[in-house]
Design an enzyme around this catalytic site. Sequence first.
Site, mmCIF file in Angstrom:
data_model
loop_
_atom_site.group_PDB
_atom_site.id
_atom_site.type_symbol
_atom_site.label_atom_id
_atom_site.label_comp_id
_atom_site.label_asym_id
_atom_site.label_seq_id
_atom_site.Cartn_x
_atom_site.Cartn_y
_atom_site.Cartn_z
ATOM 1 C CG ASN A 221 -2.099 -0.833 0.816
ATOM 2 O OD1 ASN A 221 -2.238 -1.242 -0.127
ATOM 3 N ND2 ASN A 221 -3.065 -0.918 1.883
ATOM 4 C CG LEU A 263 2.322 5.865 -13.029
ATOM 5 C CD1 LEU A 263 3.265 5.217 -14.027
ATOM 6 C CD2 LEU A 263 3.214 6.652 -11.769
ATOM 7 C CE LYS A 264 -6.612 10.114 -14.989
ATOM 8 N NZ LYS A 264 -6.514 10.268 -16.349
ATOM 9 C CB ALA A 265 -1.873 13.575 -12.143
ATOM 10 N N GLY A 266 -3.959 13.691 -9.710
ATOM 11 C CA GLY A 266 -5.304 14.008 -9.228
ATOM 12 C C GLY A 266 -4.893 15.051 -7.890
ATOM 13 C CB CYS A 273 -6.028 1.250 2.231
ATOM 14 S SG CYS A 273 -7.303 -0.217 2.245
ATOM 15 C CE LYS A 276 -6.945 1.050 7.851
ATOM 16 N NZ LYS A 276 -6.091 0.041 7.960
ATOM 17 N NE ARG A 341 -13.369 3.865 5.315
ATOM 18 C CZ ARG A 341 -13.504 2.491 5.471
ATOM 19 N NH1 ARG A 341 -13.198 2.117 6.418
ATOM 20 N NH2 ARG A 341 -14.008 1.876 4.375
#
Length: 459
Positions: A221, A263-266, A273, A276, A341
């Site tokens: 993660n 690899l998606k910009a945002g 997940c 935390k 979340r």
Amino acid sequence: MPHADKGQTTLRIVVVGAGYVGLVSGACLAALGHEVTVVDRDVARVAALRDGIIPIHEPGLDVLVAAQAAAGRLAFSTELSASVPGAEAVFLCVGTPPRPEDGHADMRHVMEAAAEVGRSLDGFTAIVVKSTVPVGTGEEIEARLQALGRPAAFAVVSNPEFLREGAAIDDFMRPDRIVVGTQDARALALMEAIYRPLTEAGAPLVATSRRGAEMIKYAANCFLALKITYINEIANLCEEVGADVEDVARGIGLDPRIGERFLKAGPGFGGSCFPKDMLALMKTAQDHGVPLRSVETAVAVNDARKGEMVRKIIRAAGGSVAGKTIAILGLTFKAGTDDMRSAASLVILPQLMRHGARLRAHDPAGMAQAAPLLPGVAMAPSAMDALAGADLAVILTEWPDFAALDWRAAAATMAAPVLVDLRNLLDPAHARACGLAYHSIGRPLRDAAPAAATPLAAE
């Protein structure tokens, strides 16, 4: 979808927790041919599940639960102690949120569930920890159960989940890998029997130690979060040098050593997940005197990302949003879920309101969950209702519904046709052709200019 054949061993399984992981796992284990009871202490939730009402938004889950319940392979209960006897495996799927005081994973619910299971054992049982837990938790559970003095044999197994919200059923039934952490031969054989329909269909089973399995979950993660953080910083540079981050992401993602996913910009990562788990791994590393500078930096960069998006929106509005109506499209942390979340909206929207903006939002699935978390934000019944009369629009979640909108008609209903696309959902040329002053992430700044003249300055 893999399924059990007539020669498949049917095992009796109890799943503790009817939340996201527990409900998906329980339904999918039943689909593999096992007899599954999902146990949750929430009486109302269990009653709803028995009536076929699914408490979370996950594509296909309602159909899967209904089919397995009708087949007699999936049941729901509030009585854990009555459900455990006779079960070959008990899966612990309870929450491990970060503790507010220090960021460590809160293990109270896991330990309480494990103790109740331990008191109810009546024969060899694999206690399978699917919750994301710190390294060493398996040993701690084992020691606590041994202290109960119960005569029944058991083995504590780590079996982390790798489910993406919005694609969880497919992730379970067609996994990249199945990780099983145990050095107990009997428990390993049992886990191999549970997952045999998947491994026979080609899914690799990674057998390792408990600590190895626990570490794999956190390491995976955190690495994915690092990829998101990296491409977001590259997007910032692309805007300044005149490159397109979409091209850059494709160009590097085709390298098999890198891979195209995540690899998606945002506006930064969120969800149940990554935030935390990164905090938990950082705390574990600090406790052991091992610095994880890359993870620490990624957390800081992701936190700062939300403020950067607020400033980007304000620039697109001409330098101020005070008194302006902004249409917000998307509230959940990602498309395909109603999960709020660590959603970017929970940080960005309050900041915009502090700058004096009036917000009107629409989300295809998350408005009921978002409304109590975002007081002061008006919820619109549709995207077009949110856009009507708006001085600015922001795409905050990558719902396909927003890409499919008639943006020419939407621009005509807006007080000012300005769109800030924080998910790069639209093609810039199409957006400009619809008359929008279009601002996106990591694309050349010239792409902001609409096809027709507009009094609003482009970014």
